[in-house]
Design a protein around this motif. Structure first.
Motif, PDB file in Angstrom:
ATOM      1  N   THR A  36     122.555  -7.636 -55.568  1.00  0.00           N
ATOM      2  CA  THR A  36     122.910  -6.266 -55.927  1.00  0.00           C
ATOM      3  C   THR A  36     123.144  -5.351 -54.734  1.00  0.00           C
ATOM      4  O   THR A  36     123.820  -4.342 -54.862  1.00  0.00           O
ATOM      5  CB  THR A  36     121.794  -5.650 -56.787  1.00  0.00           C
ATOM      6  N   HIS A  37     122.569  -5.674 -53.580  1.00  0.00           N
ATOM      7  CA  HIS A  37     122.635  -4.820 -52.393  1.00  0.00           C
ATOM      8  C   HIS A  37     123.175  -5.637 -51.214  1.00  0.00           C
ATOM      9  O   HIS A  37     122.576  -6.646 -50.839  1.00  0.00           O
ATOM     10  CB  HIS A  37     121.242  -4.301 -52.032  1.00  0.00           C
ATOM     11  N   PHE A  38     124.279  -5.167 -50.642  1.00  0.00           N
ATOM     12  CA  PHE A  38     124.907  -5.909 -49.554  1.00  0.00           C
ATOM     13  C   PHE A  38     125.206  -5.005 -48.371  1.00  0.00           C
ATOM     14  O   PHE A  38     125.455  -3.809 -48.526  1.00  0.00           O
ATOM     15  CB  PHE A  38     126.210  -6.572 -50.028  1.00  0.00           C
ATOM     16  N   LYS A  39     125.190  -5.610 -47.206  1.00  0.00           N
ATOM     17  CA  LYS A  39     125.566  -4.951 -45.958  1.00  0.00           C
ATOM     18  C   LYS A  39     126.784  -5.695 -45.416  1.00  0.00           C
ATOM     19  O   LYS A  39     126.760  -6.918 -45.267  1.00  0.00           O
ATOM     20  CB  LYS A  39     124.418  -5.023 -44.955  1.00  0.00           C
ATOM     21  N   VAL A  40     127.841  -4.958 -45.135  1.00  0.00           N
ATOM     22  CA  VAL A  40     129.079  -5.545 -44.632  1.00  0.00           C
ATOM     23  C   VAL A  40     129.377  -4.980 -43.244  1.00  0.00           C
ATOM     24  O   VAL A  40     129.417  -3.765 -43.058  1.00  0.00           O
ATOM     25  CB  VAL A  40     130.273  -5.248 -45.566  1.00  0.00           C
ATOM     26  N   THR A  41     129.574  -5.870 -42.301  1.00  0.00           N
ATOM     27  CA  THR A  41     130.074  -5.499 -40.980  1.00  0.00           C
ATOM     28  C   THR A  41     131.422  -6.173 -40.845  1.00  0.00           C
ATOM     29  O   THR A  41     131.518  -7.403 -40.977  1.00  0.00           O
ATOM     30  CB  THR A  41     129.129  -5.972 -39.864  1.00  0.00           C
ATOM     31  N   LEU A  42     132.458  -5.384 -40.628  1.00  0.00           N
ATOM     32  CA  LEU A  42     133.811  -5.923 -40.569  1.00  0.00           C
ATOM     33  C   LEU A  42     134.555  -5.280 -39.410  1.00  0.00           C
ATOM     34  O   LEU A  42     134.554  -4.058 -39.267  1.00  0.00           O
ATOM     35  CB  LEU A  42     134.531  -5.652 -41.895  1.00  0.00           C
ATOM     36  N   VAL A  43     135.166  -6.119 -38.589  1.00  0.00           N
ATOM     37  CA  VAL A  43     135.966  -5.669 -37.446  1.00  0.00           C
ATOM     38  C   VAL A  43     137.388  -6.151 -37.675  1.00  0.00           C
ATOM     39  O   VAL A  43     137.614  -7.358 -37.852  1.00  0.00           O
ATOM     40  CB  VAL A  43     135.411  -6.248 -36.121  1.00  0.00           C
ATOM     41  N   LEU A  74     126.391  -0.905 -51.340  1.00  0.00           N
ATOM     42  CA  LEU A  74     127.186  -1.569 -50.320  1.00  0.00           C
ATOM     43  C   LEU A  74     127.150  -0.717 -49.053  1.00  0.00           C
ATOM     44  O   LEU A  74     127.702   0.382 -49.022  1.00  0.00           O
ATOM     45  CB  LEU A  74     128.625  -1.719 -50.819  1.00  0.00           C
ATOM     46  N   ALA A  75     126.470  -1.217 -48.027  1.00  0.00           N
ATOM     47  CA  ALA A  75     126.431  -0.532 -46.732  1.00  0.00           C
ATOM     48  C   ALA A  75     127.600  -1.051 -45.911  1.00  0.00           C
ATOM     49  O   ALA A  75     127.734  -2.267 -45.712  1.00  0.00           O
ATOM     50  CB  ALA A  75     125.111  -0.814 -46.030  1.00  0.00           C
ATOM     51  N   LEU A  76     128.455  -0.154 -45.448  1.00  0.00           N
ATOM     52  CA  LEU A  76     129.667  -0.558 -44.731  1.00  0.00           C
ATOM     53  C   LEU A  76     129.612  -0.119 -43.276  1.00  0.00           C
ATOM     54  O   LEU A  76     129.389   1.064 -42.977  1.00  0.00           O
ATOM     55  CB  LEU A  76     130.901   0.053 -45.399  1.00  0.00           C
ATOM     56  N   HIS A  77     129.858  -1.065 -42.390  1.00  0.00           N
ATOM     57  CA  HIS A  77     129.966  -0.824 -40.951  1.00  0.00           C
ATOM     58  C   HIS A  77     131.318  -1.399 -40.549  1.00  0.00           C
ATOM     59  O   HIS A  77     131.462  -2.617 -40.396  1.00  0.00           O
ATOM     60  CB  HIS A  77     128.805  -1.477 -40.204  1.00  0.00           C
ATOM     61  N   LEU A  78     132.316  -0.517 -40.415  1.00  0.00           N
ATOM     62  CA  LEU A  78     133.713  -0.920 -40.255  1.00  0.00           C
ATOM     63  C   LEU A  78     134.245  -0.431 -38.922  1.00  0.00           C
ATOM     64  O   LEU A  78     134.201   0.775 -38.645  1.00  0.00           O
ATOM     65  CB  LEU A  78     134.540  -0.341 -41.408  1.00  0.00           C
ATOM     66  N   ARG A  87     130.585  -0.827 -28.832  1.00  0.00           N
ATOM     67  CA  ARG A  87     129.217  -0.898 -29.360  1.00  0.00           C
ATOM     68  C   ARG A  87     128.466  -2.105 -28.813  1.00  0.00           C
ATOM     69  O   ARG A  87     127.300  -2.293 -29.132  1.00  0.00           O
ATOM     70  CB  ARG A  87     129.229  -1.011 -30.882  1.00  0.00           C
ATOM     71  N   GLY A  88     129.156  -2.934 -28.052  1.00  0.00           N
ATOM     72  CA  GLY A  88     128.519  -4.139 -27.540  1.00  0.00           C
ATOM     73  C   GLY A  88     128.282  -5.183 -28.616  1.00  0.00           C
ATOM     74  O   GLY A  88     127.399  -6.028 -28.490  1.00  0.00           O
ATOM     75  N   GLY A  89     129.069  -5.117 -29.685  1.00  0.00           N
ATOM     76  CA  GLY A  89     128.924  -6.084 -30.768  1.00  0.00           C
ATOM     77  C   GLY A  89     127.654  -5.892 -31.572  1.00  0.00           C
ATOM     78  O   GLY A  89     127.188  -6.809 -32.234  1.00  0.00           O
ATOM     79  N   GLU A  90     127.112  -4.680 -31.536  1.00  0.00           N
ATOM     80  CA  GLU A  90     125.865  -4.381 -32.251  1.00  0.00           C
ATOM     81  C   GLU A  90     126.150  -3.566 -33.501  1.00  0.00           C
ATOM     82  O   GLU A  90     126.952  -2.644 -33.475  1.00  0.00           O
ATOM     83  CB  GLU A  90     124.906  -3.594 -31.352  1.00  0.00           C
ATOM     84  N   ARG A  91     125.452  -3.895 -34.552  1.00  0.00           N
ATOM     85  CA  ARG A  91     125.562  -3.120 -35.787  1.00  0.00           C
ATOM     86  C   ARG A  91     124.209  -2.500 -36.092  1.00  0.00           C
ATOM     87  O   ARG A  91     123.170  -3.020 -35.678  1.00  0.00           O
ATOM     88  CB  ARG A  91     126.024  -3.993 -36.935  1.00  0.00           C
ATOM     89  N   PRO A  92     124.204  -1.388 -36.793  1.00  0.00           N
ATOM     90  CA  PRO A  92     122.932  -0.713 -37.087  1.00  0.00           C
ATOM     91  C   PRO A  92     122.058  -1.553 -38.013  1.00  0.00           C
ATOM     92  O   PRO A  92     122.567  -2.294 -38.863  1.00  0.00           O
ATOM     93  CB  PRO A  92     123.344   0.574 -37.790  1.00  0.00           C
TER      94      PRO A  92
END
Length: 102
Positions: A36-43, A74-78, A87-92
């Motif tokens: 039900t809860h997802f985190k997405v990191t997309l470059v 849905l947590a989005l880090h785009l 960012r040095g390839g770092e996500r929160p």
């Protein structure tokens, strides 16, 4: 098919350089084995020149079926590749959910 896999397959349409989809349901007050809860990191280069809200709207459109059903959050880090490199390839890290795991 697992929801995580389904999300990954749909987001592949953006030809990402980096794609991480994480099921964070276990961090929330939901039944065991929930999806039900997802985190997405997309470059992706597709985000070049695009404001953050437009990036989010693009993801919401691709995942409309999932968001209207089983996916609650849905947590989005785009990022563009340049932003990602800066960012040095770092996500929160995701914050702890109030009531998570109860």
């Amino acid at each position: 098919m697992a929801m995580q896999t389904q999300i990954e397959q749909k987001l592949a349409a953006l030809t990402p350089d980096v794609l991480h989809v994480e099921n964070e349901s276990h961090m929330h007050n939901v039944p065991a084995n929930s999806e039900t809860h997802f985190k997405v990191t997309l470059v992706s280069d597709n985000f070049d020149g695009m404001m953050p809200v437009k990036r989010h709207q693009q993801i919401y459109a691709l995942l409309a079926d999932e968001l209207s059903g089983p996916v609650h959050a849905l947590a989005l880090h785009l990022y563009t590749p340049k932003e990602w490199q800066a960012r040095g390839g770092e996500r929160p890290n995701s914050p702890n959910c109030r009531g998570g795991g109860q």
